[in-house]
Design an enzyme around this catalytic site. Structure first.
Site, mmCIF file in Angstrom:
data_model
loop_
_atom_site.group_PDB
_atom_site.id
_atom_site.type_symbol
_atom_site.label_atom_id
_atom_site.label_comp_id
_atom_site.label_asym_id
_atom_site.label_seq_id
_atom_site.Cartn_x
_atom_site.Cartn_y
_atom_site.Cartn_z
ATOM 1 N N LYS A 51 -11.863 -1.877 6.998
ATOM 2 C CA LYS A 51 -11.033 -2.714 7.851
ATOM 3 C C LYS A 51 -11.493 -2.646 9.308
ATOM 4 O O LYS A 51 -11.585 -3.658 9.970
ATOM 5 C CB LYS A 51 -9.556 -2.319 7.777
ATOM 6 C CG LYS A 51 -9.011 -2.155 6.356
ATOM 7 C CD LYS A 51 -8.771 -3.475 5.619
ATOM 8 C CE LYS A 51 -8.584 -3.303 4.115
ATOM 9 N NZ LYS A 51 -7.502 -2.436 3.711
ATOM 10 N N ASP A 90 -1.670 6.893 6.132
ATOM 11 C CA ASP A 90 -2.703 5.934 5.754
ATOM 12 C C ASP A 90 -2.942 5.051 6.975
ATOM 13 O O ASP A 90 -2.075 4.266 7.360
ATOM 14 C CB ASP A 90 -2.214 5.110 4.552
ATOM 15 C CG ASP A 90 -3.183 4.012 4.132
ATOM 16 O OD1 ASP A 90 -4.195 3.804 4.827
ATOM 17 O OD2 ASP A 90 -2.910 3.358 3.103
ATOM 18 N N TRP A 128 0.835 -1.208 0.000
ATOM 19 C CA TRP A 128 0.000 0.000 0.000
ATOM 20 C C TRP A 128 0.863 1.249 0.000
ATOM 21 O O TRP A 128 0.564 2.226 -0.684
ATOM 22 C CB TRP A 128 -0.973 -0.010 1.173
ATOM 23 C CG TRP A 128 -1.914 -1.172 1.116
ATOM 24 C CD1 TRP A 128 -1.998 -2.213 2.001
ATOM 25 C CD2 TRP A 128 -2.889 -1.446 0.095
ATOM 26 N NE1 TRP A 128 -2.958 -3.099 1.594
ATOM 27 C CE2 TRP A 128 -3.528 -2.666 0.440
ATOM 28 C CE3 TRP A 128 -3.285 -0.781 -1.070
ATOM 29 C CZ2 TRP A 128 -4.536 -3.219 -0.339
ATOM 30 C CZ3 TRP A 128 -4.293 -1.340 -1.844
ATOM 31 C CH2 TRP A 128 -4.912 -2.542 -1.479
HETATM 32 C C1 LIG Z 1 -6.956 -1.958 2.247
HETATM 33 C C2 LIG Z 1 -5.938 -0.891 2.274
HETATM 34 C C3 LIG Z 1 -5.871 0.103 1.280
HETATM 35 C C4 LIG Z 1 -6.765 0.101 0.065
HETATM 36 O O1 LIG Z 1 -8.030 0.555 0.382
HETATM 37 P P1 LIG Z 1 -9.158 0.725 -0.746
HETATM 38 O O2 LIG Z 1 -10.277 1.333 0.042
HETATM 39 O O3 LIG Z 1 -9.456 -0.623 -1.296
HETATM 40 O O4 LIG Z 1 -8.647 1.639 -1.798
HETATM 41 C C5 LIG Z 1 -4.915 1.083 1.416
HETATM 42 N N1 LIG Z 1 -4.074 1.108 2.456
HETATM 43 C C6 LIG Z 1 -4.103 0.161 3.420
HETATM 44 C C7 LIG Z 1 -3.133 0.236 4.561
HETATM 45 C C8 LIG Z 1 -5.034 -0.867 3.365
HETATM 46 O O5 LIG Z 1 -5.067 -1.811 4.323
#
Ligand SMILES: *Cc1c(COP(=O)(O)O)cnc(C)c1O
Length: 375
Positions: free
Chosen positions: A208, A184, A117
């Site tokens: 998540k 993030d 990511w």
């Molecule tokens: C799942 C995830 C993403 C991607 O998220 P989307 O909503 O599918 O774009 C980005 N960063 C992290 C750390 C993730 O776990």
């Protein structure tokens, strides 16, 4: 069809009977049962108004109350200071990979490369300016969090991924950064206390730890916006959504409803300090078993082990065993979502906020039974 609550009762009864799996999915993932039940009720009839949450205008009082409460709870639970906005947007965390540099990168940004990511975020930033990889853990398949690196003072911002969902590593403290820190937090938001004042911007997909797929949260310090010289398309400009209170266009109404329910649940059980304690207990239970069990070994550096995503593989002595041997064994005992990501292999158990300790204990029991087959 004239007694919705009767229908609801029988529905929720059946639902309780059929939903008895232990859900270790990495995302979308387990939600608090009460949030799912309340959302199911609101799909049938929202607050007794005779309409579904799926059928009402986002400009109604009924929805505006939901959005306002979701924002207020987010602020309260994370102690978000004055001067920050809380936004609920579409596009997933992946859209933020481009919105962040679009809005904040004038000349040069720094990225810490701790996994898939992080690397995806870094790749997008390169479309907008110079990007420096300030530190990376790629040399050991992202099994640790880099430490002791110097952060250049001439960066527009530094981007980190606080929890690496795929590799199971996590920053344990908020980084001190001389430049605007962007994070993030898709997979560890609200799992532990965060000093929001150390960050310029925090974002993540809801799916998540917070709600269903379809909504992305952004916490942004207002004074970092409006500094870049480029033109920004209206929908990709954070200021549009700050000014519009996430209502510039139709927001993801139903996902926001579920987020509100999840945040209510989190508050009801004691908020972030309470969930952190529970998350630490759950993770310790599983990591202790991984360390004890002769069949398995953890893949992440001990000091950087994630509380949310626990990655493990067969130990050297059993490395020729097919992953399906354990996966099928676990599946027969009601465990789902335990398969590891292909980049790590083996197994991954995600222990998000809503995961009950009993499910972690069930997985530990299953690992112990599995070991008995081989000794
Ligand atoms: C799942 C995830 C993403 C991607 O998220 P989307 O909503 O599918 O774009 C980005 N960063 C992290 C750390 C993730 O776990």
């Amino acid at each position: 069809m004239n007694n919705i609550s009767d229908i609801w009762f029988s529905f929720s009864h059946i639902y309780r009977i059929i939903m008895k799996k232990h859900n270790f999915s990495a995302g979308p993932s387990i939600l608090p049962r009460v949030a799912v039940e309340n959302a199911a009720q609101a799909v049938l009839d929202l607050n007794g108004i005779g309409l579904s949450i799926l059928e009402i205008s986002h400009r109604t009082k009924d929805f505006e109350e939901v959005l306002d409460e979701a924002v207020a709870l987010f602020r309260e639970l994370l102690h978000i200071p004055e001067g920050y906005s809380v936004l609920f947007l579409g596009g997933g965390a992946s859209m933020q990979f481009c919105m962040v540099p679009f809005n904040l990168l004038e000349r040069k940004a720094g990225y810490i490369n701790t996994g898939v990511w992080a690397r995806k975020a870094l790749k997008e930033a390169k479309l907008f300016g110079e990007v420096e990889t300030v530190a990376s853990s790629e040399d050991r398949n992202f099994s640790y969090i880099p430490k002791g690196f110097a952060i250049p003072a001439d960066l527009d911002y530094l981007h980190i991924t606080t929890n690496n969902t795929i590799f199971g590593t996590e920053y344990k403290t908020d980084l001190d950064s001389p430049v605007t820190l962007v994070a993030d937090m898709s997979s560890d938001i609200l799992s532990r206390p965060v000093d929001v004042s150390k960050y310029g911007l925090i974002y993540g997909g809801a799916q998540k730890n917070l709600g269903p797929a379809g909504v992305t949260f952004v916490i942004v310090r207002n004074d970092i916006l409006g500094k870049v010289s480029r033109a920004i398309p209206t929908m990709l400009d954070y200021r549009t959504h700050v000014e519009g209170g996430s209502m510039f266009n139709t927001p993801p109404v139903f996902p926001i409803y579920v987020v509100r329910e999840t945040l209510r649940w989190l508050k009801s059980i004691g908020g972030v300090p309470a969930i952190q304690k529970l998350n630490e207990e759950k993770a310790a239970l599983l990591y202790d078993e991984i360390d004890r069990n002769s069949m398995f070994t953890g893949t992440a550096a001990r000091e950087d082990r994630s509380l949310m995503n626990v990655c493990f593989v067969y130990s050297d002595a059993h490395k020729d065993l097919e992953p399906t041997a354990f996966l099928d064994f676990a599946k027969e005992r009601g465990m789902v979502g335990v398969k590891g990501h292909r980049l790590v292999g083996g197994f991954r158990a995600s222990l998000y906020n809503a995961m009950p300790k009993e499910s972690v204990q069930a997985l530990v029991d299953c690992m112990q039974e599995f070991e008995k087959l081989y000794i």
